[in-house]
Motif scaffolding. Sequence first.
Motif, PDB file in Angstrom:
ATOM      1  N   PRO A  49     -25.452  -7.340  20.501  1.00  0.00           N
ATOM      2  CA  PRO A  49     -26.655  -6.680  21.023  1.00  0.00           C
ATOM      3  C   PRO A  49     -26.530  -6.392  22.508  1.00  0.00           C
ATOM      4  O   PRO A  49     -26.275  -7.291  23.310  1.00  0.00           O
ATOM      5  CB  PRO A  49     -27.756  -7.703  20.762  1.00  0.00           C
ATOM      6  N   GLY A  50     -26.652  -5.136  22.890  1.00  0.00           N
ATOM      7  CA  GLY A  50     -26.606  -4.771  24.290  1.00  0.00           C
ATOM      8  C   GLY A  50     -25.222  -4.778  24.897  1.00  0.00           C
ATOM      9  O   GLY A  50     -25.076  -4.578  26.098  1.00  0.00           O
ATOM     10  N   ALA A  51     -24.172  -5.003  24.105  1.00  0.00           N
ATOM     11  CA  ALA A  51     -22.820  -5.075  24.661  1.00  0.00           C
ATOM     12  C   ALA A  51     -22.430  -3.736  25.270  1.00  0.00           C
ATOM     13  O   ALA A  51     -22.794  -2.678  24.779  1.00  0.00           O
ATOM     14  CB  ALA A  51     -21.817  -5.474  23.581  1.00  0.00           C
ATOM     15  N   THR A  52     -21.699  -3.789  26.362  1.00  0.00           N
ATOM     16  CA  THR A  52     -21.258  -2.578  27.035  1.00  0.00           C
ATOM     17  C   THR A  52     -19.880  -2.798  27.613  1.00  0.00           C
ATOM     18  O   THR A  52     -19.515  -3.928  27.932  1.00  0.00           O
ATOM     19  CB  THR A  52     -22.231  -2.172  28.161  1.00  0.00           C
ATOM     20  N   VAL A  53     -19.097  -1.731  27.746  1.00  0.00           N
ATOM     21  CA  VAL A  53     -17.798  -1.859  28.388  1.00  0.00           C
ATOM     22  C   VAL A  53     -17.899  -1.604  29.882  1.00  0.00           C
ATOM     23  O   VAL A  53     -16.917  -1.719  30.588  1.00  0.00           O
ATOM     24  CB  VAL A  53     -16.755  -0.903  27.770  1.00  0.00           C
ATOM     25  N   GLY A  54     -19.063  -1.252  30.378  1.00  0.00           N
ATOM     26  CA  GLY A  54     -19.251  -1.201  31.815  1.00  0.00           C
ATOM     27  C   GLY A  54     -19.356   0.198  32.389  1.00  0.00           C
ATOM     28  O   GLY A  54     -19.531   1.172  31.679  1.00  0.00           O
ATOM     29  N   THR A  55     -19.235   0.273  33.686  1.00  0.00           N
ATOM     30  CA  THR A  55     -19.412   1.512  34.426  1.00  0.00           C
ATOM     31  C   THR A  55     -18.094   1.908  35.063  1.00  0.00           C
ATOM     32  O   THR A  55     -17.437   1.090  35.700  1.00  0.00           O
ATOM     33  CB  THR A  55     -20.482   1.318  35.525  1.00  0.00           C
ATOM     34  N   TRP A  56     -17.704   3.155  34.916  1.00  0.00           N
ATOM     35  CA  TRP A  56     -16.446   3.618  35.457  1.00  0.00           C
ATOM     36  C   TRP A  56     -16.440   3.552  36.977  1.00  0.00           C
ATOM     37  O   TRP A  56     -17.397   3.953  37.627  1.00  0.00           O
ATOM     38  CB  TRP A  56     -16.197   5.051  35.016  1.00  0.00           C
ATOM     39  N   ALA A  57     -15.364   3.023  37.547  1.00  0.00           N
ATOM     40  CA  ALA A  57     -15.185   3.018  38.988  1.00  0.00           C
ATOM     41  C   ALA A  57     -14.432   4.274  39.395  1.00  0.00           C
ATOM     42  O   ALA A  57     -13.340   4.545  38.897  1.00  0.00           O
ATOM     43  CB  ALA A  57     -14.417   1.770  39.422  1.00  0.00           C
ATOM     44  N   ALA A  58     -14.995   5.064  40.293  1.00  0.00           N
ATOM     45  CA  ALA A  58     -14.444   6.372  40.640  1.00  0.00           C
ATOM     46  C   ALA A  58     -13.034   6.295  41.209  1.00  0.00           C
ATOM     47  O   ALA A  58     -12.297   7.262  41.153  1.00  0.00           O
ATOM     48  CB  ALA A  58     -15.370   7.075  41.637  1.00  0.00           C
ATOM     49  N   SER A  59     -12.628   5.150  41.726  1.00  0.00           N
ATOM     50  CA  SER A  59     -11.288   5.028  42.290  1.00  0.00           C
ATOM     51  C   SER A  59     -10.209   5.124  41.225  1.00  0.00           C
ATOM     52  O   SER A  59      -9.052   5.381  41.533  1.00  0.00           O
ATOM     53  CB  SER A  59     -11.141   3.690  43.007  1.00  0.00           C
ATOM     54  N   GLY A  60     -10.569   4.889  39.980  1.00  0.00           N
ATOM     55  CA  GLY A  60      -9.600   4.859  38.902  1.00  0.00           C
ATOM     56  C   GLY A  60      -8.829   3.552  38.825  1.00  0.00           C
ATOM     57  O   GLY A  60      -8.000   3.371  37.952  1.00  0.00           O
ATOM     58  N   LEU A  61      -9.094   2.641  39.762  1.00  0.00           N
ATOM     59  CA  LEU A  61      -8.380   1.372  39.805  1.00  0.00           C
ATOM     60  C   LEU A  61      -9.037   0.286  38.955  1.00  0.00           C
ATOM     61  O   LEU A  61      -8.440  -0.762  38.736  1.00  0.00           O
ATOM     62  CB  LEU A  61      -8.274   0.867  41.255  1.00  0.00           C
ATOM     63  N   ALA A  62     -10.269   0.506  38.507  1.00  0.00           N
ATOM     64  CA  ALA A  62     -10.968  -0.573  37.802  1.00  0.00           C
ATOM     65  C   ALA A  62     -12.032  -0.035  36.863  1.00  0.00           C
ATOM     66  O   ALA A  62     -12.626   1.011  37.095  1.00  0.00           O
ATOM     67  CB  ALA A  62     -11.606  -1.529  38.808  1.00  0.00           C
ATOM     68  N   TRP A  63     -12.236  -0.794  35.800  1.00  0.00           N
ATOM     69  CA  TRP A  63     -13.461  -0.708  35.004  1.00  0.00           C
ATOM     70  C   TRP A  63     -14.276  -1.922  35.415  1.00  0.00           C
ATOM     71  O   TRP A  63     -13.771  -3.049  35.400  1.00  0.00           O
ATOM     72  CB  TRP A  63     -13.153  -0.792  33.509  1.00  0.00           C
ATOM     73  N   THR A  64     -15.518  -1.696  35.793  1.00  0.00           N
ATOM     74  CA  THR A  64     -16.348  -2.806  36.269  1.00  0.00           C
ATOM     75  C   THR A  64     -17.503  -3.047  35.315  1.00  0.00           C
ATOM     76  O   THR A  64     -17.994  -2.137  34.654  1.00  0.00           O
ATOM     77  CB  THR A  64     -16.900  -2.530  37.680  1.00  0.00           C
ATOM     78  N   GLY A  65     -17.915  -4.306  35.248  1.00  0.00           N
ATOM     79  CA  GLY A  65     -19.098  -4.662  34.476  1.00  0.00           C
ATOM     80  C   GLY A  65     -18.874  -4.777  32.987  1.00  0.00           C
ATOM     81  O   GLY A  65     -19.820  -4.671  32.216  1.00  0.00           O
ATOM     82  N   GLY A  66     -17.638  -5.011  32.547  1.00  0.00           N
ATOM     83  CA  GLY A  66     -17.394  -5.183  31.122  1.00  0.00           C
ATOM     84  C   GLY A  66     -18.165  -6.377  30.586  1.00  0.00           C
ATOM     85  O   GLY A  66     -18.186  -7.441  31.205  1.00  0.00           O
TER      86      GLY A  66
END
Length: 192
Positions: free
Chosen positions: A86-103
């Motif tokens: 419930p409510g699981a998310t892979v997060g918000t894309w980081a514009a730098s391309g170096l990271a996925w944040t908030g997984g």
Amino acid sequence: MKRSTIALIAVAGLATAVSAQPAASVSYQLTSSNDVDPLNPTTTISISAIWVEPTGWYVFGAANYDLNASSPGFTSGGAVDILLGPGATVGTWAASGLAWTGGANGQLHIPPLNFIGSQDNPILMATYEWTTTDFTIRTVDLTTSNTTNYLLAEWGPPPLGGRTFQQFPDNFTPGAGSFEVTPAPSALALLG
């Protein structure tokens, strides 16, 4: 979003224990589907939860994390959530391309209500695509960071089990992995 997801998974357990839980060593397992070259410019990075524990005591509950690469290549839309708690998310894309944040990935495990979580260990949480047009020879290192929760749930058939146990930070080790970028396909790949 990730805090509410983790909180929901934790509350779903019968109780949340902060002490006297069995000891477990927990981490993330990072793997890539292939090395990168001009014929294969994209690799799929899989992140799994993994733990060492007394056999049969735990199933995975939930965790949140950032996934980092030493070279840019993450793109918006290049993530697939595998554990659809419930409510699981892979997060918000980081514009730098170096990271996925908030997984934030989790699964329900509430045996008294007949919600039984998968006992897979490691358990695949999500996949992320990394791609490039720069084929300079290099090793791309993968790491996890900013984990604040790593929950395991007590295993047991109904009506037993379901309590969640916080493993972070005492029993936690960050995840690490790597893959290679090369300017031409390897001889082995060409033979294949």
